[in-house]
Write an enzyme that holds these catalytic residues in place. Sequence first.
Site, PDB file in Angstrom:
ATOM      1  N   ASP A  20       0.717  -1.251   0.054  1.00  0.00           N
ATOM      2  CA  ASP A  20       0.094  -0.014   0.099  1.00  0.00           C
ATOM      3  C   ASP A  20       0.981   1.315   0.093  1.00  0.00           C
ATOM      4  OD1 ASP A  20      -2.336   1.637   0.659  1.00  0.00           O
ATOM      5  OD2 ASP A  20      -1.430   1.847   2.522  1.00  0.00           O
ATOM      6  N   ASP A  22      -0.335   5.287   0.668  1.00  0.00           N
ATOM      7  CA  ASP A  22      -0.467   6.214   1.845  1.00  0.00           C
ATOM      8  C   ASP A  22      -0.740   5.531   3.272  1.00  0.00           C
ATOM      9  OD1 ASP A  22      -0.655   8.057  -0.189  1.00  0.00           O
ATOM     10  OD2 ASP A  22      -2.824   8.132  -0.158  1.00  0.00           O
ATOM     11  N   ASP A 227      -1.725  -0.444   6.253  1.00  0.00           N
ATOM     12  CA  ASP A 227      -1.880   0.068   7.395  1.00  0.00           C
ATOM     13  C   ASP A 227      -3.421   0.048   7.814  1.00  0.00           C
ATOM     14  OD1 ASP A 227      -2.409   2.148   5.451  1.00  0.00           O
ATOM     15  OD2 ASP A 227      -2.505   3.484   7.016  1.00  0.00           O
TER      16      ASP A 227
END
Length: 284
Positions: A20, A22, A227
């Site tokens: 991922d 961001d 996250d």
Amino acid sequence: MSTESQQAPERIPPLIVMSDLDGTLLDHDSYSFAPAVPVITRLQTAGIPLILNTSKTAAELLALREALNNTDPYVVENGSAIYLPDSSSMTTMCSPAQLSGNDVHVLGARRTEILAIIQNQRREENFLFTGFSDMKVSEVIAYTGLSESEAEQAMTREFSEPLIWQDSAHQLRKFEALIANHGLRLLRGGRFVHVIGACDKGKCLQWFRECYRRSGNPIPRFVALGDSQNDVAMLDAADIAVIVRSSHHEPPDLEKQSSVIITEETGPQGWADALTQILDETLT
């Protein structure tokens, strides 16, 4: 040709990293990836692909991939499509039968299909929402805080449509059920709800694993880093899941119980620490 095919198995990497962006590889606030640079260089030296798996569009990734010197496949718009650059050694693993285009494999829905369905539902049910397709660049800037060029890149969507939902929660549930009848789903984000096809970030990882299985080559272990809740399908599908700690929310819950790492540090520093540990154990 015969020599190349004999050597191909030797080029199979021991790991494939899928990440991922961001809040994971990119700092949540500054979007810096500086702490991760030494590890990215180490991955490149070892011939380990780094597959970016993001909600961003292909246009948004252009500059970032250049900055990262990344020539590996990448996944856009929340698992909707896989791009396979000619420069990637992984492209040879994927047979033409597995591709739906010269350099892109679509797992989700085309935006033209999405727009036709949701606009029809809006007319029939009087749903109140504003999509990117309804907005001017200035309006996207106002909603997102992006620069003009960033907003233009974000608007070049091919497989999804972000909506500002302006109706009730009840109406949103009704809308979600109606579009599901057409093979579409909703992803709830901070500012927007995203309408996408029947795809997620995990199905992309499984697609790559299947490429290796069909090629008859050894299947590398897949390391996934994320996250947030949006990354759960990818993390659960991986052989090693790395939950990168966030300063803005709690770590997501996984179904997967083993081979899960939760970083101490946040963002790209946590990303770098976890991959350093994994590479030390794998390459030594």
